[in-house]
Design an enzyme around this catalytic site. Structure first.
Site, PDB file in Angstrom:
ATOM      1  N   SER A  41      30.379-137.506-118.572  1.00 36.17           N
ATOM      2  CA  SER A  41      29.078-138.556-118.548  1.00 36.17           C
ATOM      3  C   SER A  41      29.178-140.154-118.998  1.00 36.17           C
ATOM      4  CB  SER A  41      27.936-137.417-118.610  1.00 36.17           C
ATOM      5  OG  SER A  41      27.471-138.068-119.792  1.00 36.17           O
ATOM      6  N   LYS A  84      23.341-140.131-123.115  1.00 32.33           N
ATOM      7  CA  LYS A  84      22.759-140.962-121.791  1.00 32.33           C
ATOM      8  C   LYS A  84      22.210-142.305-122.543  1.00 32.33           C
ATOM      9  CE  LYS A  84      23.787-137.709-119.813  1.00 32.33           C
ATOM     10  NZ  LYS A  84      24.452-136.990-119.049  1.00 32.33           N
TER      11      LYS A  84
END
Length: 177
Positions: A41, A84
């Site tokens: 990701s 993230k």
């Protein structure tokens, strides 16, 4: 007399070992920790199996900035931690349109993304306001990331730390200051 010296030295050695363990536990709990990246990701910034060190002091003091790469508790059934990038902080307006991210009505410059990356909404929601005590996060691999587009804003209390250095693989060592 040799026994007394030996007992004294043993006590000193035990004290040194216990002190080192306490300091190590303190540093791991409140200052630095190792994190292994699991999944794609954050590609191309981070890759599966990269090893990072995160620092925890700024998160304890709620000093998270836009652009920081953070590790947080996802609150999912597996107790997973996600990694993230912080896109928005408290009171920021985020809008996703035409494959781009707009931060406070300005197109966000994202030099860390591959040139072909587009950012599309993953639900019907395209506009977000970051509430007090929260951040808005996105993975750098926007087509394969569970992030604030799905999870919503991330509470600062759920952030475990922010990345400061990638140490493995050795040929890709990089700081994230």
């Amino acid at each position: 007399m040799d026994k007394k010296i030996s007992i004294k030295e043993t006590k000193e050695l035990i004290f040194v070992i216990v002190t080192a363990l306490v300091i190590s536990l303190f540093v791991h709990s409140y200052v630095f920790a190792r994190v292994d990246v699991d999944g794609p990701s954050m590609q191309s910034t981070l890759h599966d199996k990269d090893v990072l060190f995160i620092e925890k002091i700024s998160t304890e003091m709620k000093q998270i900035k836009r652009g920081d790469i953070v590790v947080f508790d996802s609150k999912d059934a597996n107790d997973s931690n996600y990694i993230k990038r912080v896109i928005g902080i408290e009171n920021d307006q985020i809008e996703l349109k035409n494959g781009k991210v707009y931060l406070n009505n300005q197109e966000l410059n994202e030099p860390y993304l591959d040139s072909t990356t587009t950012t599309d909404p993953l639900t019907s929601q395209t506009k977000f306001t970051v509430p007090k005590g929260c951040v808005f996060v996105l993975g750098d691999n926007r087509t394969n990331s569970t992030d604030s587009r799905i999870l919503g804003p991330i509470n600062l209390n759920d952030i475990k730390g922010h990345a400061i250095v990638r140490v493995f693989p050795f040929n890709t060592v990089k700081s994230f200051f």
